[in-house]
Design an enzyme around this catalytic site. Structure first.
Site, PDB file in Angstrom:
ATOM      1  N   HIS A 100      -2.324  -3.221  -6.153  1.00  0.00           N
ATOM      2  CA  HIS A 100      -2.834  -2.858  -4.832  1.00  0.00           C
ATOM      3  C   HIS A 100      -4.354  -3.041  -4.792  1.00  0.00           C
ATOM      4  O   HIS A 100      -5.120  -2.213  -5.282  1.00  0.00           O
ATOM      5  CB  HIS A 100      -2.452  -1.403  -4.525  1.00  0.00           C
ATOM      6  CG  HIS A 100      -2.891  -0.927  -3.191  1.00  0.00           C
ATOM      7  ND1 HIS A 100      -3.117   0.397  -2.907  1.00  0.00           N
ATOM      8  CD2 HIS A 100      -3.151  -1.609  -2.040  1.00  0.00           C
ATOM      9  CE1 HIS A 100      -3.500   0.526  -1.653  1.00  0.00           C
ATOM     10  NE2 HIS A 100      -3.531  -0.678  -1.110  1.00  0.00           N
ATOM     11  N   ASN A 135      -3.490   6.149  -1.204  1.00  0.00           N
ATOM     12  CA  ASN A 135      -3.090   6.479   0.163  1.00  0.00           C
ATOM     13  C   ASN A 135      -2.503   7.881   0.307  1.00  0.00           C
ATOM     14  O   ASN A 135      -2.519   8.449   1.402  1.00  0.00           O
ATOM     15  CB  ASN A 135      -2.119   5.429   0.694  1.00  0.00           C
ATOM     16  CG  ASN A 135      -2.851   4.179   1.129  1.00  0.00           C
ATOM     17  OD1 ASN A 135      -3.896   4.258   1.763  1.00  0.00           O
ATOM     18  ND2 ASN A 135      -2.331   3.020   0.771  1.00  0.00           N
ATOM     19  N   GLU A 159      -5.380  -0.661  -7.749  1.00  0.00           N
ATOM     20  CA  GLU A 159      -4.430   0.386  -8.090  1.00  0.00           C
ATOM     21  C   GLU A 159      -3.195  -0.298  -8.694  1.00  0.00           C
ATOM     22  O   GLU A 159      -2.508  -1.059  -8.014  1.00  0.00           O
ATOM     23  CB  GLU A 159      -4.062   1.165  -6.829  1.00  0.00           C
ATOM     24  CG  GLU A 159      -3.385   2.479  -7.080  1.00  0.00           C
ATOM     25  CD  GLU A 159      -3.130   3.248  -5.793  1.00  0.00           C
ATOM     26  OE1 GLU A 159      -3.020   4.473  -5.872  1.00  0.00           O
ATOM     27  OE2 GLU A 159      -3.035   2.620  -4.713  1.00  0.00           O
ATOM     28  N   SER A 187       0.816  -1.213   0.000  1.00  0.00           N
ATOM     29  CA  SER A 187       0.000   0.000   0.000  1.00  0.00           C
ATOM     30  C   SER A 187       0.845   1.255   0.000  1.00  0.00           C
ATOM     31  O   SER A 187       0.314   2.359  -0.127  1.00  0.00           O
ATOM     32  CB  SER A 187      -0.930   0.000   1.228  1.00  0.00           C
ATOM     33  OG  SER A 187      -0.184  -0.167   2.414  1.00  0.00           O
TER      34      SER A 187
END
Length: 296
Positions: A139, A189, A151, A118
């Site tokens: 991800h 993130n 992702e 992540s």
């Protein structure tokens, strides 16, 4: 691409294995802990049962999915025939670098090596391998069988061909892939963690309580879950680790983790996984209450 190896049988690993197996891929699920593998298979079976109950799949689809999964405790055996490896091990840079170095020796030159990280640099992970052009980020979001987003992170050396292959594969899993470049926090993130951190600061500075902060974001911004409950769901230790990556990577004080988050992790209050974070969680119960620490 038929043979998929998933490394790590925790929440993300078993969800990724579940998703591939349900879509007809042969999955080798690898973990050093035999008990963790047994627990993962039980979790997958339980989650498939929920899908059957909702009418999303039938019993034959559940059985076929489980048959598609084979477990291994030996990395070399589990990854030897993989067309794609998806690493979902602990979010620790050294562990991942060591794993990818081993995989580079075990797997063939055409095997694509993907990480579910992540926050850790795909470029750095790829540097531990013989074929950095074959390394990419994949991800997934939690819970993997439900969440649509993948992702797809291109490292500095990731080839166009590998990127296209993983984008196409994600669509075959009934996911919606989004391609992003390899910078700290990627896209998801880099946006999400500062929001969560700011919500924690809002609590830390006494501006509003836990439920009040989450209610503002749910009712005012149409978020399905408030940022503090989402942090509990992700794991406060994971949130802290990602914020540290952002802070180190950009050197910008806006990414500095809130002291309250640092203290909660140090105290072992990690959210759902520990039973207490900003909220209190009871095993086997859907009831969630604000943690005693934050009650007025």
């Amino acid at each position: 691409m038929n043979n998929i190896t998933v490394i790590g049988s925790g929440t993300m690993g078993n969800g990724i294995a579940h998703t591939f197996a349900q879509h007809g891929y042969k999955v080798a699920l690898v973990d050093v802990d035999e008990d963790a593998l047994k627990k993962a298979l039980q979790t997958i079976s339980n989650n498939l049962d929920r899908q059957v109950k909702k009418g999303a799949i039938d019993e034959s689809a559940k059985s076929a999915s489980l048959i598609n999964i084979t477990t291994y405790t030996d990395l070399k055996t589990g990854a030897a025939n993989a067309d794609l490896v998806v690493e979902a091990a602990t979010e620790n840079r050294e562990i991942k670098l060591n794993l990818f170095k081993q995989l580079s020796e075990i797997c063939g030159d055409n095997t694509i090596l993907a990480s579910n990280t992540s926050s850790i640099s795909i470029t750095q992970i790829a540097s531990a391998t013989k074929n950095p052009d074959k390394v990419i980020g994949m991800h997934f979001m939690n819970p993997v069988p439900v969440m649509k987003l993948v992702e797809v992170i291109r490292g500095y050396a990731t080839s166009d061909e590998v990127t296209k292959t993983i984008m196409d594969l994600s669509r075959k899993l009934d996911k919606d892939p989004v391609e992003v470049n390899d910078y700290p926090g990627f896209a998801a993130n880099r946006i999400l963690m500062p929001m969560i951190n700011e919500a924690i600061y809002t609590l830390f500075e006494g501006i509003a309580g836990v439920e009040e902060i989450d209610t503002v974001m749910k009712l005012g911004m149409a978020h399905p879950m408030g940022p503090l409950q989402l942090a509990d769901f992700i794991g406060l230790d994971v949130c802290l680790a990602i914020l540290k990556v952002l802070h180190d990577g950009f050197g910008n004080p806006k990414y500095a983790p809130c002291p309250l988050l640092v203290n909660m992790v140090a105290a072992g209050n990690l959210g759902v996984k520990s039973g207490v974070g900003f909220y209190q969680y009871t095993t086997g119960s859907k009831e969630v209450t604000v943690a005693q620490k934050f009650k007025c």
